[in-house]
Scaffold this motif. Structure first.
Motif, PDB file in Angstrom:
ATOM      1  N   LYS A  37       0.878  -1.181   0.000  1.00  7.50           N
ATOM      2  CA  LYS A  37       0.000   0.000   0.000  1.00  7.50           C
ATOM      3  C   LYS A  37       0.907   1.221   0.000  1.00  7.50           C
ATOM      4  O   LYS A  37       1.376   1.648   1.056  1.00  7.50           O
ATOM      5  N   LEU A  38       1.168   1.760  -1.192  1.00  6.77           N
ATOM      6  CA  LEU A  38       2.139   2.834  -1.343  1.00  6.77           C
ATOM      7  C   LEU A  38       1.476   4.198  -1.452  1.00  6.77           C
ATOM      8  O   LEU A  38       0.446   4.344  -2.111  1.00  6.77           O
ATOM      9  N   GLN A  39       2.089   5.184  -0.807  1.00  5.70           N
ATOM     10  CA  GLN A  39       1.662   6.581  -0.902  1.00  5.70           C
ATOM     11  C   GLN A  39       2.906   7.416  -1.171  1.00  5.70           C
ATOM     12  O   GLN A  39       3.928   7.242  -0.502  1.00  5.70           O
ATOM     13  N   VAL A  40       2.804   8.331  -2.153  1.00  2.00           N
ATOM     14  CA  VAL A  40       3.925   9.196  -2.499  1.00  2.00           C
ATOM     15  C   VAL A  40       3.628  10.603  -1.980  1.00  2.00           C
ATOM     16  O   VAL A  40       2.531  11.120  -2.158  1.00  2.00           O
ATOM     17  N   SER A  41       4.625  11.208  -1.345  1.00  2.00           N
ATOM     18  CA  SER A  41       4.465  12.571  -0.822  1.00  2.00           C
ATOM     19  C   SER A  41       5.768  13.344  -0.987  1.00  2.00           C
ATOM     20  O   SER A  41       6.807  12.771  -1.345  1.00  2.00           O
ATOM     21  N   VAL A  59       8.268   7.659  -0.549  1.00  2.00           N
ATOM     22  CA  VAL A  59       7.293   6.595  -0.804  1.00  2.00           C
ATOM     23  C   VAL A  59       7.082   5.859   0.508  1.00  2.00           C
ATOM     24  O   VAL A  59       8.010   5.261   1.047  1.00  2.00           O
ATOM     25  N   LYS A  60       5.859   5.935   1.016  1.00  3.49           N
ATOM     26  CA  LYS A  60       5.512   5.255   2.270  1.00  3.49           C
ATOM     27  C   LYS A  60       4.736   3.986   1.937  1.00  3.49           C
ATOM     28  O   LYS A  60       3.844   4.001   1.106  1.00  3.49           O
ATOM     29  N   ASN A  61       5.097   2.894   2.591  1.00  4.99           N
ATOM     30  CA  ASN A  61       4.442   1.608   2.381  1.00  4.99           C
ATOM     31  C   ASN A  61       3.687   1.229   3.653  1.00  4.99           C
ATOM     32  O   ASN A  61       4.282   0.787   4.631  1.00  4.99           O
ATOM     33  N   ASP A  62       2.355   1.426   3.632  1.00  6.05           N
ATOM     34  CA  ASP A  62       1.526   1.066   4.783  1.00  6.05           C
ATOM     35  C   ASP A  62       1.073  -0.393   4.731  1.00  6.05           C
ATOM     36  O   ASP A  62       0.323  -0.832   5.597  1.00  6.05           O
ATOM     37  N   GLU A 103       9.449   3.159   4.640  1.00  9.14           N
ATOM     38  CA  GLU A 103       9.425   4.145   3.574  1.00  9.14           C
ATOM     39  C   GLU A 103      10.760   4.244   2.860  1.00  9.14           C
ATOM     40  O   GLU A 103      11.793   3.824   3.394  1.00  9.14           O
ATOM     41  N   VAL A 140       2.908   4.014 -10.768  1.00  8.72           N
ATOM     42  CA  VAL A 140       2.248   5.114 -10.078  1.00  8.72           C
ATOM     43  C   VAL A 140       2.692   6.411 -10.748  1.00  8.72           C
ATOM     44  O   VAL A 140       3.890   6.667 -10.876  1.00  8.72           O
ATOM     45  N   VAL A 142       3.125  10.440 -10.833  1.00  9.21           N
ATOM     46  CA  VAL A 142       3.355  11.498  -9.852  1.00  9.21           C
ATOM     47  C   VAL A 142       3.813  12.758 -10.590  1.00  9.21           C
ATOM     48  O   VAL A 142       4.548  12.667 -11.568  1.00  9.21           O
TER      49      VAL A 142
END
Length: 156
Positions: A37-41, A59-62, A103, A140, A142
């Motif tokens: 479950k990746l989120q880019v910030s 890149v955070k991996n929840d 991350e 993904v 971005v």
């Protein structure tokens, strides 16, 4: 076939169908859990001063599954690579690990995205579209906002 044999056969078929459905559902939930479950910030590109540029993001991996950043592509350049910085020397790498529950921090002075041979120089305020390619999570998209050349989010 007598009644007893028919009833036993039907019960066996019903049990097999129920077992198959249960296994299929279990497989579906395992696959959902297996995907990172990746989120880019915090994405940005400092204003390029030559035909090269750097890109930075987190890149955070929840999720409960690790992943890898294997490639970055962009219309800005045909030569986009990922670099690790070790002992103040940068070197191209094939991938970056993103641990489960962890991350990947691509930051100034550290690991980063490198754009060589820019097709055009973006201006401050522009957004550079990139595609991050992950081993398990897929692609993904971005946007990297172009910031002033000295921008560093750690100091802002």
């Amino acid at each position: 076939m007598n009644r007893r044999t028919t009833r036993t056969a039907r019960s066996a078929v019903a049990a097999l169908i129920a077992l198959s459905a249960g296994l299929a559902l279990a497989g579906c939930s395992d696959n959902a859990e297996a995907k990172p479950k990746l989120q880019v910030s915090d994405a940005f590109m400092p204003l390029p001063t030559s035909d090269m540029a750097g890109g930075f993001l987190v890149v955070k991996n929840d999720g409960k599954t690790a992943d890898k950043l294997t490639k970055v592509t962009s219309d800005l350049s045909d030569d986009v690579t990922i670099h690790a910085t070790k002992d103040q020397k940068m070197q191209e790498v094939k991938s970056f690990d993103i641990p489960a529950g962890g991350e990947l921090d691509l930051e100034r002075g550290g690991s980063h995205i490198m754009f060589m041979g820019l097709k055009k120089k973006p201006k401050q305020g522009d957004k550079v579209a990139v595609e991050l390619h992950f081993e398990k999570a897929g692609t993904v998209k971005v946007d990297l906002p172009v910031k002033e050349a000295t921008y560093n989010p750690k100091h802002h």
